[in-house]
Structure formats: C-alpha cells, structure tokens
Write a protein that holds these residues in place. Sequence first.
Motif, PDB file in Angstrom:
ATOM      1  N   ASP A  19      -8.859   9.166   7.823  1.00  0.00           N
ATOM      2  CA  ASP A  19      -7.304   9.475   7.038  1.00  0.00           C
ATOM      3  C   ASP A  19      -6.406   8.292   7.717  1.00  0.00           C
ATOM      4  N   THR A  20      -5.380   7.877   7.133  1.00  0.00           N
ATOM      5  CA  THR A  20      -4.604   6.931   7.598  1.00  0.00           C
ATOM      6  C   THR A  20      -3.096   7.060   6.886  1.00  0.00           C
ATOM      7  N   ALA A  21      -2.235   7.086   7.410  1.00  0.00           N
ATOM      8  CA  ALA A  21      -0.948   7.271   7.030  1.00  0.00           C
ATOM      9  C   ALA A  21       0.234   6.029   7.664  1.00  0.00           C
ATOM     10  N   ARG A  22       0.934   5.552   6.619  1.00  0.00           N
ATOM     11  CA  ARG A  22       1.753   4.552   7.218  1.00  0.00           C
ATOM     12  C   ARG A  22       3.322   4.845   6.664  1.00  0.00           C
ATOM     13  N   VAL A  23       4.227   4.427   7.648  1.00  0.00           N
ATOM     14  CA  VAL A  23       5.737   4.794   7.553  1.00  0.00           C
ATOM     15  C   VAL A  23       6.438   3.405   7.742  1.00  0.00           C
ATOM     16  N   ARG A  24       7.342   2.852   6.812  1.00  0.00           N
ATOM     17  CA  ARG A  24       7.996   1.641   7.422  1.00  0.00           C
ATOM     18  C   ARG A  24       9.829   2.174   7.459  1.00  0.00           C
ATOM     19  N   ILE A  25      10.522   1.548   8.183  1.00  0.00           N
ATOM     20  CA  ILE A  25      11.737   1.771   8.257  1.00  0.00           C
ATOM     21  C   ILE A  25      12.367   0.491   8.510  1.00  0.00           C
ATOM     22  N   ALA A  26      13.401   0.168   7.625  1.00  0.00           N
ATOM     23  CA  ALA A  26      14.062  -1.263   7.655  1.00  0.00           C
ATOM     24  C   ALA A  26      15.480  -1.064   7.447  1.00  0.00           C
ATOM     25  N   ASN A  27      16.200  -1.918   8.130  1.00  0.00           N
ATOM     26  CA  ASN A  27      17.511  -2.374   7.713  1.00  0.00           C
ATOM     27  C   ASN A  27      18.754  -1.219   8.517  1.00  0.00           C
ATOM     28  N   TYR A  28      18.293  -0.105   8.382  1.00  0.00           N
ATOM     29  CA  TYR A  28      19.230   0.889   9.249  1.00  0.00           C
ATOM     30  C   TYR A  28      17.978   2.067   9.534  1.00  0.00           C
ATOM     31  N   HIS A  29      18.553   2.650  10.592  1.00  0.00           N
ATOM     32  CA  HIS A  29      17.798   3.558  11.442  1.00  0.00           C
ATOM     33  C   HIS A  29      16.929   4.735  10.767  1.00  0.00           C
ATOM     34  N   THR A  30      17.531   5.291   9.593  1.00  0.00           N
ATOM     35  CA  THR A  30      16.883   6.364   8.748  1.00  0.00           C
ATOM     36  C   THR A  30      16.413   5.803   7.485  1.00  0.00           C
ATOM     37  N   ASN A  31      16.137   4.688   7.379  1.00  0.00           N
ATOM     38  CA  ASN A  31      15.951   4.328   6.019  1.00  0.00           C
ATOM     39  C   ASN A  31      14.565   3.897   5.839  1.00  0.00           C
ATOM     40  N   ILE A  32      13.811   4.952   5.327  1.00  0.00           N
ATOM     41  CA  ILE A  32      12.300   5.022   5.187  1.00  0.00           C
ATOM     42  C   ILE A  32      12.067   4.325   3.893  1.00  0.00           C
ATOM     43  N   VAL A  33      11.534   3.101   3.732  1.00  0.00           N
ATOM     44  CA  VAL A  33      11.041   2.331   2.643  1.00  0.00           C
ATOM     45  C   VAL A  33       9.812   2.287   2.110  1.00  0.00           C
ATOM     46  N   LEU A  34       9.105   2.861   2.913  1.00  0.00           N
ATOM     47  CA  LEU A  34       7.448   3.027   2.664  1.00  0.00           C
ATOM     48  C   LEU A  34       6.956   4.360   3.144  1.00  0.00           C
ATOM     49  N   GLU A  35       6.266   5.012   2.125  1.00  0.00           N
ATOM     50  CA  GLU A  35       5.413   5.909   2.773  1.00  0.00           C
ATOM     51  C   GLU A  35       3.899   5.980   2.134  1.00  0.00           C
ATOM     52  N   GLU A  36       2.800   5.922   2.839  1.00  0.00           N
ATOM     53  CA  GLU A  36       1.348   5.857   2.124  1.00  0.00           C
ATOM     54  C   GLU A  36       0.550   6.562   2.938  1.00  0.00           C
TER      55      GLU A  36
END
Length: 424
Positions: A137-154
């Motif tokens: 299993d693999t999970a991915r999270v991306r945060i960009a431009n401000y500190h709580t701005n999750i832009v990707l969950e996979e």
Amino acid sequence: MLKSDEKYQAYIQILKEELIPAMGCTEPTALAYGAARCREILGREPERIQVKASGSIIKNVKSVIVPNTGQLKGIAAAVAAGAIAGVPDKKLEAISQITQEQKEEIKKFLETADITVEYLDDGLNLDMVITEQAGADTARVRIANYHTNIVLEEKNGKILLEKPVTGDKEEDLTDRGLLDMEGIWDFATTCDIMEVKDILDQQIACNMAIAEEGLKKSYGANIGQVMLDAYDNRSGNRAVAMAAAGSDARMNGCEMPVVINSGSGNQGITCSVPVIEYARELEAGNETLYRALILSNLITIHQKTGIGRLSAFCGAVCAGVAAGAGIAYLKGGGMKEIVHTVVNGLSIVSGMVCDGAKASCAAKIAFSVNAGLLGYEMYVRGQQFRDGDGLVTKGADNTIKNIGRLGREGMRATNEEIIKIMMS
C-alpha cells in the motif's frame, strides 16, 4: 468603514484565515500535518516515508526543534512525529498532544524506518509531497502555497483529492489585494470589535504566555533575557525583549501554541507581543489594544502579501515595523503617524535575510521591532525618509509594493544561494 463595504467583510475573513494557532515552527508542523494525514489515508503505520520539499521548507526545518519529540530536529523528525502520533484534524497543532510513550515510539521509528528527503525544485517556495508505504500500500499527500493547503491526496494510485496549483496563487483564500493602508486604518478604527474579539483574545493569551515562558527559562540564545540584562526594563526595551523571548522559546522546543500571522509564529509573536506590552505599560483600555492589534496584524499581512509566505526576506521585518505602527496608535498617532512609521521602519531594516528558522530569529525580531519604534520616534520629531531615498517612493502602499518586489523577485537568487549553502 461600513459593514456593507466589500473590504469590511474581507478584512474580517483575512484575520480569521491568518490568525490561527500552531505549535512549533510552521514548516515542520506542516510536514507533521501532511504526514499525519498521509498515515490516515494509508490506514496503518508506514514502513517507508519519502519527502520531497521545496528549498524554503528544507531551509526552515533544518535547524529548528520539533516540539513534542524530545528535542529532535529536521524533516525526518517532523514526518515521523506526524506519522506516528499526529492528529490530522488539528492541522498545525497536529503534534500538540503527543504522550511520553509516543515520543519513544517516534525515536524507535526513526531508527528502523526508511525515510528519504529530496529537494523539490519546481518554482514554488512552499511545496511538499509526502509518500508513505506499508507493504503493497502507498499513500501520498501534497501541501502547496500555504501551510494547511492540501492539494493532493492519493492511495494506491487512485486520486482521492486534487486541486489545481497555479504558481504561488492562494486561490482558496480571501483576496489580499483588497488590503491597503487607508483601508486598514479605516477598518481598524471603526470596525465592530466583537467580530474579531475571540481571535484577538486567543492571540493575546497564547503569544504573551510563550513570551513570559521565554523569559523564565533557558531557550536557545536567550535573546529576550540578554536584552533585559544588557539594557534596562523600560517599556520600549521590555516590549522588544518580550517578543524576542517568545521566539527564543518557540524556536527551541517549547511545547506551547502560538497564534500565527501570514503562516509564521515568529511573525505572529512579533506583531502582537510588543503592542500588548506597550498597552499594559500605557494602561490603554481593551478596545484601544484590540484596534492597535488589528492595525499591526493587517499591516503585517499587507506587507507579506507582496513578498510571499516564504522568501529570503526576513518576515520579522514586516511584523516588527507593523508592531511599531500599532504602538504609534497606542501613543495617540493617527493615519500619518502610522504610515510614516511603516515607511521609516522598512527603510531601516529591509533586506535582512532569512536563513532558516532557528535561535537567531529572536535577535532579528528584536532589531525589527526596534526599527518600527525608531520609525515612529523619527516622525514625531519631524524626521522621515522621503520619496527617492532608496526603495522609498511616494505613498506607503507604493513603498510596500517595492518591498514586495524586492522580497519576491529581487531576493529569489539570494534564497537559492542560502539554500545551497545550508544544504552543503
């Protein structure tokens, strides 16, 4: 300013978006938040963690202590804390409730898990991608431009959440372009205090508590204590020392929350603590203090909007001169005193570099608040920096625009060089 004015509601929302609690330096805390959310998506403890982070994230995490980890530093410590003990719903307070048993688990995890860090050079100053693996299993999270701005969950290649990232635009936040010095003054002096009282009360309580903690105990280089020992206990020096002491504690592992400003706890401390300390010294009423804090907070955000959340330009400068403006208001200053305090203060310290979060931030805060105070004292004595003096141009907003250009564009290469030096 009328409540029906577009700016009125925007300014209230901006304060609510920016003045939020965080534990520890916001860059490692954001990593911990991302790792906690990634673990939640993965559904079990990871065996491997890969972190890709922009240079400014790496710079700000390198030397600062991650709270609730037993004095650990660095990206690996931050993501381990989040993955093992983080509570994602608490966002920038994700690692605020770690137990002693969990601290031991974090240390063991760091000894056994495979954690790798890569430099993410995609043009964004604030960007992090956290990938966690356990078995197949693999999970991915991306945060960009401000500190709580999750832009990707996979998870396992399936996209659960995806938001577009267009440069460094903060598309989910209220338009900061509505901020200007005249509007800030109008709002701060006429708004219904009850609409922002709760967040200002939290800022007063949290930020003064950590400042007092910094004066009581030994943290970092103890800049706040040095300021009081070396100089005196006058209101001006004590206000500077209190702000520095808050940073002393925050940068060096204190496990107390701070109400941040523009994504930074140090900026939150700097634009509030000196104003609060002066208000107490002057015996200003609560309403006067609230209005001074509104001024200081919004002027900080106004300056940082042009610069960006992370830059080679030290954010303490913006918060320090904004604190000077808040103090000018406490001393009876009007619109002219406020804008000239900001312009004078910026002329004095603009260009101070940010070389990451660490103990020396407290000293930079002290100099920045002093610049704000000097900017005010200059103007009331008939002295000022004028149009054509370096970056100063006619109109405070235009000068702030120049400073924003310096911080965002002019110091881009400086930031890259600082990162190269620190990474080497």
